[in-house]
Design a protein around this motif. Sequence first.
Motif, mmCIF file in Angstrom:
data_model
loop_
_atom_site.group_PDB
_atom_site.id
_atom_site.type_symbol
_atom_site.label_atom_id
_atom_site.label_comp_id
_atom_site.label_asym_id
_atom_site.label_seq_id
_atom_site.Cartn_x
_atom_site.Cartn_y
_atom_site.Cartn_z
ATOM 1 N N VAL A 129 0.876 -1.212 -0.201
ATOM 2 C CA VAL A 129 0.027 0.114 0.137
ATOM 3 C C VAL A 129 0.999 1.172 0.008
ATOM 4 C CG1 VAL A 129 -1.696 1.327 1.356
ATOM 5 C CG2 VAL A 129 -1.890 -1.178 1.325
ATOM 6 N N ALA A 130 1.788 1.253 0.897
ATOM 7 C CA ALA A 130 2.765 2.452 1.108
ATOM 8 C C ALA A 130 3.538 2.536 -0.377
ATOM 9 C CB ALA A 130 3.639 2.315 2.261
ATOM 10 N N GLU A 131 4.003 1.363 -0.873
ATOM 11 C CA GLU A 131 4.707 1.519 -2.160
ATOM 12 C C GLU A 131 3.780 2.440 -3.399
ATOM 13 O OE1 GLU A 131 6.852 -2.004 -2.365
ATOM 14 O OE2 GLU A 131 8.280 -1.274 -3.824
ATOM 15 N N LYS A 132 2.689 1.589 -3.093
ATOM 16 C CA LYS A 132 1.698 2.270 -4.370
ATOM 17 C C LYS A 132 1.585 3.884 -4.079
ATOM 18 C CE LYS A 132 -0.826 -1.656 -6.102
ATOM 19 N NZ LYS A 132 -1.732 -1.853 -7.054
ATOM 20 N N MET A 133 1.575 4.213 -2.972
ATOM 21 C CA MET A 133 1.263 5.681 -2.488
ATOM 22 C C MET A 133 2.446 6.209 -3.190
ATOM 23 S SD MET A 133 -0.805 5.470 1.066
ATOM 24 C CE MET A 133 -1.118 7.157 0.941
ATOM 25 N N PHE A 134 3.731 5.812 -2.574
ATOM 26 C CA PHE A 134 4.818 6.670 -2.936
ATOM 27 C C PHE A 134 5.106 6.779 -4.356
ATOM 28 C CE2 PHE A 134 6.439 5.594 1.433
ATOM 29 C CZ PHE A 134 6.949 7.203 1.919
ATOM 30 N N GLU A 135 4.770 5.835 -5.245
ATOM 31 C CA GLU A 135 4.926 5.485 -6.623
ATOM 32 C C GLU A 135 3.825 6.494 -7.403
ATOM 33 O OE1 GLU A 135 7.181 4.150 -8.391
ATOM 34 O OE2 GLU A 135 8.328 3.030 -6.766
ATOM 35 N N ASP A 136 2.589 6.772 -6.561
ATOM 36 C CA ASP A 136 1.617 7.513 -7.529
ATOM 37 C C ASP A 136 1.958 8.929 -7.220
ATOM 38 O OD1 ASP A 136 -0.714 8.869 -8.289
ATOM 39 O OD2 ASP A 136 -2.025 7.219 -7.570
ATOM 40 N N LYS A 137 2.800 9.568 -8.330
ATOM 41 C CA LYS A 137 3.379 10.964 -7.925
ATOM 42 C C LYS A 137 2.129 11.753 -7.842
ATOM 43 C CE LYS A 137 7.449 9.641 -8.530
ATOM 44 N NZ LYS A 137 8.152 9.248 -7.327
ATOM 45 N N ALA A 138 0.797 11.525 -8.530
ATOM 46 C CA ALA A 138 -0.217 12.589 -8.702
ATOM 47 C C ALA A 138 -0.769 12.587 -7.068
ATOM 48 C CB ALA A 138 -1.169 12.220 -9.582
ATOM 49 N N LEU A 139 -0.929 11.342 -6.680
ATOM 50 C CA LEU A 139 -1.530 11.066 -5.388
ATOM 51 C C LEU A 139 -0.469 11.742 -4.364
ATOM 52 C CD1 LEU A 139 -3.334 9.903 -3.242
ATOM 53 C CD2 LEU A 139 -2.059 7.817 -3.101
ATOM 54 N N MET A 140 0.556 11.706 -4.298
ATOM 55 C CA MET A 140 1.566 12.044 -3.340
ATOM 56 C C MET A 140 1.479 13.882 -3.406
ATOM 57 S SD MET A 140 2.906 9.949 -1.418
ATOM 58 C CE MET A 140 4.124 10.734 -0.591
ATOM 59 N N GLN A 141 1.316 14.294 -4.691
ATOM 60 C CA GLN A 141 1.346 15.644 -4.889
ATOM 61 C C GLN A 141 -0.022 16.264 -4.122
ATOM 62 O OE1 GLN A 141 3.862 17.623 -5.762
ATOM 63 N NE2 GLN A 141 2.546 19.145 -5.067
ATOM 64 N N SER A 142 -0.980 15.418 -4.263
ATOM 65 C CA SER A 142 -2.401 15.874 -3.837
ATOM 66 C C SER A 142 -2.270 15.986 -2.375
ATOM 67 C CB SER A 142 -3.621 14.975 -4.374
ATOM 68 O OG SER A 142 -3.835 13.791 -3.994
ATOM 69 N N LEU A 143 -1.718 14.999 -1.696
ATOM 70 C CA LEU A 143 -1.474 14.693 -0.282
ATOM 71 C C LEU A 143 -0.645 16.002 0.245
ATOM 72 C CD1 LEU A 143 -0.798 11.010 0.541
ATOM 73 C CD2 LEU A 143 -2.973 12.275 0.618
ATOM 74 N N ARG A 144 0.225 16.177 -0.525
ATOM 75 C CA ARG A 144 1.062 17.659 -0.128
ATOM 76 C C ARG A 144 0.221 18.907 -0.224
ATOM 77 N NH1 ARG A 144 5.151 15.290 -3.346
ATOM 78 N NH2 ARG A 144 6.374 14.074 -2.268
ATOM 79 N N ASP A 145 -0.577 19.090 -1.400
ATOM 80 C CA ASP A 145 -1.341 20.048 -1.733
ATOM 81 C C ASP A 145 -2.326 20.256 -0.576
ATOM 82 O OD1 ASP A 145 0.308 20.569 -3.802
ATOM 83 O OD2 ASP A 145 -1.216 20.099 -5.275
#
Lengths: 520, 520
Positions: free
Chosen positions: A121-137
């Motif tokens: 799950v964590a790996e999928k999150m780290f790999e999903d650049k769009a998701l990570m950016q949305s979490l940052r935003d």
Amino acid sequence: MGLALLDAASVQGGKVLVFPVDGSHWINMNLLIEGLHTRGHEVTVVRTSTSWYIKEQSPHYQSVTITLSEAMNMEKQDFFVHMLAKVLTLQKEGASIITFVSFYRQMLTMLSSIHHQACQVAEKMFEDKALMQSLRDAQYDMVLMDPGLPIGVLLAHELKLPTVFNVRWITSGEGHFVVAPSPASYVPTSGCAVTDKMTFLQRVKNMFHFLLNIAIDNLVVSPHYNRLVEKYLEPGTNFYQLLQGAHIWLMRVDFVFEFPRPTMPNIIYIGGFQCKPAKPLPADLEEFVESSGEHGVILMSLGSLVKGLPVEITNQIATAFAQLPQKVIWRLPGEPPSTLGNNTMLVKWMPQNDLLGHPKLRMFVAHGGTNGIYEAIYHGVPIVGLPLLFDQFENILRLEVRGAAKGVDVTKLTSQNFVETLQEVLHNPSYRDNMKRMSALHRDKPMHPLETALFWMEFVIRNKGAAHLRTESYKLPWYSYHSLDIMCLLLAVLFLLVAVVVLLMYCLCFKLCRRKDKLE
Amino acid sequence: MGLALLDAASVQGGKVLVFPVDGSHWINMNLLIEGLHTRGHEVTVVRTSTSWYIKEQSPHYQSVTITLSEAMNMEKQDFFVHMLAKVLTLQKEGASIITFVSFYRQMLTMLSSIHHQACQVAEKMFEDKALMQSLRDAQYDMVLMDPGLPIGVLLAHELKLPTVFNVRWITSGEGHFVVAPSPASYVPTSGCAVTDKMTFLQRVKNMFHFLLNIAIDNLVVSPHYNRLVEKYLEPGTNFYQLLQGAHIWLMRVDFVFEFPRPTMPNIIYIGGFQCKPAKPLPADLEEFVESSGEHGVILMSLGSLVKGLPVEITNQIATAFAQLPQKVIWRLPGEPPSTLGNNTMLVKWMPQNDLLGHPKLRMFVAHGGTNGIYEAIYHGVPIVGLPLLFDQFENILRLEVRGAAKGVDVTKLTSQNFVETLQEVLHNPSYRDNMKRMSALHRDKPMHPLETALFWMEFVIRNKGAAHLRTESYKLPWYSYHSLDIMCLLLAVLFLLVAVVVLLMYCLCFKLCRRKDKLE
């Protein structure tokens, strides 16, 4: 009183990212989420496509769903059903060392695969650049997480957010080792059914479990997370330090129930935070309960994980219940036992807290999960324990040493010994008295544990963390933590001193002897 | 909220027996006594005929006075005056080992005589059968005491009463050793001015102080109490276990100020319990304060114990103050300095809390006693520290590492370096910002620390103690506590295994060799 000390108004609209664990853990987490929602905070829950309990839609939270293959999840669900059957067989027939080791190996493999899945799950999150950016935003204020599957600490570190744990000593590996000193001489290790007063042999057993847990944690659990840390976080980051760096540990513990032990300033005790006064029962249940007259009612439930006991055991239990003048309400998901008495009502679901708080309630027959135990303590209802798995044995033991419960070994259960146990707890007033005393102590708090939990989560939101409550201990290497390097230095100095003295004496003797020789 | 959880009404008319310690300790204890009195409890204070601060008559308590000879007390009062002068001289001129050891011996002799005197009080009480009977008849609910002079635990044991300590880690000997694990690797020992982040050498120093404190406690302090325990209490009673058996430790600590460290469930943190909002100033003071204009006011006080600094130092300080545009209010019990500027007002007493809370206040020049420090934290006023004795050096250090204060070495103080320090703290905004941040964190609590203290004292009264929060640790011998006996067992088993393996291999080799020999 209340927040009188606080100058600023309470925080408005904090944003919280939640990493829960599925199953019974979710029941607790969801209560905190509801509380946060009620107080006007915005909650986002990270779940997987295979979640059992954690729904995608909720009035209390938004969700982020990580897609996983169904296969893994099925394997896990089946596992628990098989596991109980196997444990019961092993306990009943007595296990050979080979059977036991093989069973233990299966358990560890399962444990490893659960952590492996979390890491996916964590790996999928780290790999999903769009998701990570949305979490940052999204600019969350904190990460609330269950450290049972501690991927949240990796994401929180990446997002530079303070973490709050919803926990009960056990974390990945062991809260014991992670956050507070836990002398094995009086702190029972999870998995080891001993009290805080141990004989020498019990202390040996406890130490064995202590070392075993460290080994499992280092060999089975941590490697999964270390791999992720190496892959996605900056060099020099240490998984254990991320765990230990949590700002607040909301510990679902009350020392009325748990054995007192060393703790830390950033551990906040919220044991019994799910407890609340009973609401009136539905009409049909109320009628059944009232029909019990002076004898009152017995409640039985074995929790949410276990789907059912073997039929020969349920038949024995039903036979025992049928011999009592009390009415019985039994939450039984499986088939009705053939020996069911007409004083016993089977239900698929029941308002457990409302029943436990009913004045007619005399006793709770329970598996010993902590949620049910805290409800029983809150309402002062004595327990007959039928522990089956995990921490349930230890939980019932804690109540037994306080004289508030009596445990039954399911593998040796007969209608005869079961009815005797039921009657002892019903008729010996000490069980009820002790539970009432525990209830009074548990309720005697300046504020409700749920309010305490919410206060400290909002503290973290308001103050961007609670780092001032976190000790420096976890930044030390283990030999420095235990001052072993200093001991070595002291020993070396001591050794040197002794050596110098010996050498001097030797020289002196040598000189004296020579002089003597010369004189002669 | 509030006491919502509690079924029973709050306790009515509890009876509390208090064993205080005189001097600055009494200021704290008296606040708790006033709180108990306000809540309708009846308080009896045990004092001696030679008490300085503890009056016989009070609207808040009754008293029991034990008659002692005046001589001892005078000796003690003189001692503190001489001690400061001596410490300043030693620090200034640098001490030879002989001077230092002789001074340290004097200190230990004084320490021993203070504990001896406390034991005399206990002895007089135990010998006075009528007094003891009246204490028994009074049927107190609990003993509230300062464990600095822990005779209260002996009397509480005799009267079978639960004890509540009003304490700040240091007890007879060391709270560190008595109640919670205190790894010397990150927990600074009292008397050792280091932080929770230590270099190797600092850890060596801290360990030295740790061992020194254990030695002092075992050789200088405990023997007095052990003698009493042997004489008056039943055989098998252990002084240390009486200390460790306290039900609640009201710890005058807030981790905003102190370094976070392991703690215990029965330690309740009440740091800053004396703090309260400022009241309006008397007209003359208000006028003086307002006359400071935009520059604001500096407050200086060196606490209640120290009667005055050497005149050459006060002259330097006055010269420094005279160079500032701020107004200065200086609490100075001695002679006015000859160099006094006309911006400086000398007072014998001042409403310190009301001044610290005044919006014109810019800075607090303080010796670093904890009462003043907590008031400064509460009101967010940065500090220039002039530590003189005892824990004052460590206290100022704690504020320094948080960037909220700057310390000055009194023995090296000149008007030049003092004015530079004053100006730095006045003009560099980080000191004020850091203190404001500490203030916000300190105030961000679910309830006021004084309310917390009262809640837990009433908890003990309501529930006849709080034994369920006390760990079993203190009933173990030290080698069991540290699992050393188990380590020995494990090592023995390991040794045995190795020995057996070696022996087997030896036999095998022997046999093989013999067979080889035969074959040849």
